[in-house]
Design an enzyme around this catalytic site. Structure first.
Site, short mmCIF file in Angstrom:
data_model
loop_
_atom_site.label_atom_id
_atom_site.label_comp_id
_atom_site.label_asym_id
_atom_site.label_seq_id
_atom_site.Cartn_x
_atom_site.Cartn_y
_atom_site.Cartn_z
N GLY A 369 0.84 -1.19 0.00
CA GLY A 369 0.00 0.00 0.00
C GLY A 369 0.87 1.23 0.00
O GLY A 369 2.10 1.16 0.02
N GLY A 371 0.93 5.41 1.58
CA GLY A 371 0.32 6.44 2.41
C GLY A 371 0.88 7.80 2.10
O GLY A 371 1.53 8.01 1.07
N GLY A 372 0.63 8.75 3.01
CA GLY A 372 1.03 10.11 2.77
C GLY A 372 2.52 10.34 2.70
O GLY A 372 2.98 11.28 2.08
N PHE A 373 3.32 9.47 3.35
CA PHE A 373 4.75 9.68 3.39
C PHE A 373 5.53 8.67 2.57
O PHE A 373 6.74 8.72 2.52
CB PHE A 373 5.26 9.65 4.84
CG PHE A 373 4.78 10.81 5.65
CD1 PHE A 373 5.27 12.07 5.43
CD2 PHE A 373 3.82 10.63 6.63
CE1 PHE A 373 4.83 13.15 6.17
CE2 PHE A 373 3.38 11.70 7.38
CZ PHE A 373 3.88 12.96 7.15
N GLY A 374 4.86 7.71 1.96
CA GLY A 374 5.58 6.74 1.15
C GLY A 374 4.87 5.41 1.09
O GLY A 374 3.72 5.27 1.51
N VAL A 376 4.65 0.99 1.44
CA VAL A 376 4.97 -0.12 2.33
C VAL A 376 5.10 -1.39 1.48
O VAL A 376 4.23 -1.66 0.64
CB VAL A 376 3.89 -0.32 3.41
CG1 VAL A 376 4.25 -1.49 4.31
CG2 VAL A 376 3.72 0.96 4.23
N LYS A 390 8.43 0.07 5.56
CA LYS A 390 7.86 1.39 5.29
C LYS A 390 8.97 2.25 4.69
O LYS A 390 9.93 2.62 5.38
CB LYS A 390 7.32 2.00 6.57
CG LYS A 390 6.61 3.33 6.37
CD LYS A 390 6.05 3.81 7.70
CE LYS A 390 5.24 5.08 7.54
NZ LYS A 390 4.68 5.53 8.83
N ASP A 487 -3.98 10.06 14.75
CA ASP A 487 -4.41 9.61 13.41
C ASP A 487 -4.97 8.20 13.48
O ASP A 487 -4.70 7.36 12.62
CB ASP A 487 -3.24 9.68 12.44
CG ASP A 487 -3.71 9.66 10.98
OD1 ASP A 487 -4.89 9.98 10.74
OD2 ASP A 487 -2.91 9.33 10.09
#
Length: 692
Positions: A369, A371-374, A376, A390, A487
């Site tokens: 997947g 996300g906002g920072f990179g 996985v 991650k 979060d």
């Protein structure tokens, strides 16, 4: 051996002392230079699914990506920070426009437009038409010719300040803000290059002494068209939504405006309306004036001293480290502030070559997947251990800070309902965190999938709720640190082979002192739909903010519906309101996920009761997580009756049936477009969506 251990312990304690002193000075400087509140640089998106989708690997997708490569540079290099473009031919042709705010710079403009394309392809996945609203840019792409009609401003967000101007001052404030907004619109329309303006005026009020405004059109509009566009949204929206409000904005693609009681744009205002300074301001020479003068003198003396002290501490720590610590490899990580409590940091270090081999050089097929920072990735170490890697984005400005936060917290926190850290690597330009692999991935991938959700029977859902509650209690009350996650959401709850939940992603977490109950930030970060109202609107966060997010998640687990799913459905109210209606009518079973079996009526009522208590508008009315766990584990403990959640969507009057207000879910009258948002400080958001 004992001597070596003692020496190592002294070495680490000295480093820890240096760290604490450094942090104290940095904290002092941060108070002396507190940043102004500003709008969140997180996107609000309108995703139009009715226009049809393109397929993965299609020509249309290639054309979108071609524009994503060229448009950011074109916009940032333009004197007006505006660009439009097309890619492809016939039915695969894509049209796009990008507009950056007139007070930003070229670098921020290019970054924002690039991120807007990336976010659109993730959040409006495979939609042929998408609009991204961000600060400081706006992006729209479509399969229709959106370049032909420069006055088409359909598809807007409307937002207003949560507070109210006092009744005595409201009429005068509305008049002053109205004059300023219209004058700023005139200024923007007359700017032949950027169609952009900012303004300021004084207002004679102790609470709101000044008013600031901004107006902008796309530069391809004529002066008359720009003023007409701005005039239309000012006339339509101001009387309906901004009366008595100290701030508001209309976020449209072709024209937009905003006013606030605080400065929210860069640089000095381009327009200043004459007006008397507030009567409450103390003239020079008075006691307050002399106090401010003394304060200035104190700061003039203390700031250089603080700066010199900071530099001395840094040099001392560096000298001590160089003298006492043997050389370490390039992948060394930040030291622990309490090394006696955790494993040796050396045991967490992993080589980049090891992780490349484990993930097959981060192959796309191993991606779990993004996300906002990179992204996985799944990997397998040489000894057979499965891991999740991650990989923080190299272009992310926040990535290294997120990594440090997450590393320090996850390395120190140990609980069966928190994800375990396997290792870390900072070699070359990579920033990698390695976790235990969770075979059932995140809760959202199972809960909201029509087929996979059938595996989540009532027992598994209860297990997930109980596990997350225990994990939160550990973070809030039982660990050596006091942590607010900030979060918590379904995608940040991972599931192991037996569906045991583990809370993950601590990049936005905040540490609290044991005597601290809440804090305030001007930089609101998190996920729209799970944010507590006091956090989304005023930046206030506490353990009760996490409780609110937990309550939303309970209601999602019970119903099998996302809190934001109403944005593309025919429902006119959000999940919290819908659950409340069925709760008061005694028909809550009608909302249950049909895939769920084996439920107990008593357990169901208890869970809904707890969920509604957690999403109460007032933080004081929400239970602590220890109280939640007591209620979950007992059928005899009395539970408070919840009040109606007030932070939810309500249908507007019949004259505007396409308008829905609220802060968590948005939709058009026909339910054809979907929109999600990240709150900005002190704002509640509203959308008016006209499907294109």
């Amino acid at each position: 051996m004992a001597t070596a251990v003692a020496t190592a312990m002294r070495r680490r304690r000295h480093l820890t002392l240096c760290c604490y002193n450094l942090a104290a000075v940095a904290l002092l400087l941060s108070f002396l230079h507190a940043p102004l509140a500003e709008a969140q640089p997180l996107p609000w998106q309108l995703c139009n699914a009715t226009a049809g989708n393109y397929t993965e690997g299609s020509t249309y997708q290639a054309n979108v990506r071609a524009l994503a490569r060229t448009l950011p540079g074109n916009a940032s290099s333009s004197p007006s920070l505006f660009a439009e473009g097309t890619a492809g031919t016939a039915t695969d042709k894509v049209y796009a426009i990008a507009l950056c705010r007139g007070d930003t710079n070229a670098s921020s403009c290019a970054t924002c437009v690039t991120n807007a394309f990336n976010n659109a392809q993730q959040l409006c996945a495979l939609n042929k038409r998408a609009t991204m609203f961000d600060d400081p840019c706006i992006l729209r792409f479509s399969d229709q010719d959106i370049l032909a009609n420069v006055t088409d401003n359909r598809g807007m967000f409307i937002a207003w300040n949560y507070n109210n101007v006092s009744a005595a001052a409201a009429a005068a404030f509305d008049a002053a803000s109205g004059r300023l907004v219209n004058a700023t619109a005139d200024y923007a329309a007359a700017d032949s290059v950027r169609r952009f303006g900012t303004g300021e005026t004084w207002f004679n009020d102790a609470t709101y002494p000044r008013i600031f405004s901004l107006a902008q059109c796309t530069p391809d509009m004529s002066e008359a068209d720009c003023r007409s566009c701005l005039g239309d949204i000012i006339r339509r929206m101001t009387p309906k939504y901004f009366v008595g409000k100290p701030g508001g904005r209309v976020f449209g693609v072709r024209c937009n405006f905003r006013f606030e009681s605080y400065s929210f744009f860069s640089g000095r205002p381009l327009l200043q309306l004459s007006g008397p300074p507030p009567a409450t301001m103390t003239p020079p020479g008075t006691m307050e004036g002399r106090t401010r003068h003394r304060t200035g003198r104190v700061l003039a003396i203390t700031l250089p001293i603080a700066g010199a002290t900071l530099a001395l501490i840094v040099l001392t720590c560096f000298w001590f480290w160089r003298r006492r610590t043997p050389a370490r490899k390039a992948s060394s990580v930040p030291f622990s502030t309490n090394p006696d409590d955790i494993q040796s940091i050396d045991s967490l270090l992993l080589d980049l070559s090891t992780l490349r081999a484990a993930t097959d050089n981060f192959a796309e097929r191993n991606k779990l997947g993004e996300g906002g920072f990179g992204a996985v990735y799944k990997g397998v170490l040489s000894e057979g251990q499965e891991i999740a890697v991650k990989r923080l984005s190299q272009s992310s400005r926040q990535g290294i800070e997120e990594l440090k936060t997450e590393l320090v917290l996850v390395a120190k926190l140990r609980h069966k309902n928190l994800v375990s850290l396997v290792g870390v690597c900072l070699e070359e330009d990579e920033k990698l965190l390695v976790y235990e692999y969770m075979p059932n991935k995140s809760l959202d991938t199972v809960l909201f999938d029509p087929e996979k959700s059938k595996d989540l029977d009532w027992g598994k859902r209860l297990k997930i709720v109980n596990g997350v509650a225990r994990g939160l209690q550990y973070l809030h009350e039982d660990s050596q640190l006091r942590v607010v996650h900030r979060d918590l959401k379904a995608s940040n709850v991972l599931l192991d082979f037996d569906y045991n939940p583990k809370i993950s992603d601590f990049g936005l977490a905040k540490l609290f002192g044991w005597d601290q109950t809440q804090d305030v930030t001007s930089h609101i970060a998190g996920t729209y739909g799970y944010m507590a109202p006091e956090y989304a609107m005023r930046g206030q966060y506490s353990v009760k903010s996490d409780a609110f997010s937990f309550g939303v998640m309970i209601l999602e687990i019970i119903t099998g519906r996302r809190n934001s799913s109403f944005a593309n459905s025919e429902q006119s109210i959000d999940l919290l309101s819908l659950v409340w209606e069925h709760w008061t009518m005694g028909t809550i079973e009608e909302l249950l996920d049909p895939a769920m079996g084996g439920r107990s009526v008593n357990d169901l009522v208890k869970l809904v009761n707890i969920g509604l208590l957690c999403v109460q508008d007032n933080p004081a009315d929400r239970p602590t997580m220890s109280a939640v766990n007591v209620m979950l584990s007992s059928n005899t403990v009395s539970r408070q009756a919840p009040s109606r959640p007030t932070f939810c969507i309500q249908e507007m009057d019949s004259a505007d049936t396409d308008l829905y207000s609220g802060a968590y879910a948005f939709q058009s009258a026909g339910g054809n477009s979907k929109a999600k948002s990240v709150a900005s400080p002190n704002e509640v958001s509203l959308t008016e969506l006209d499907p294109r």
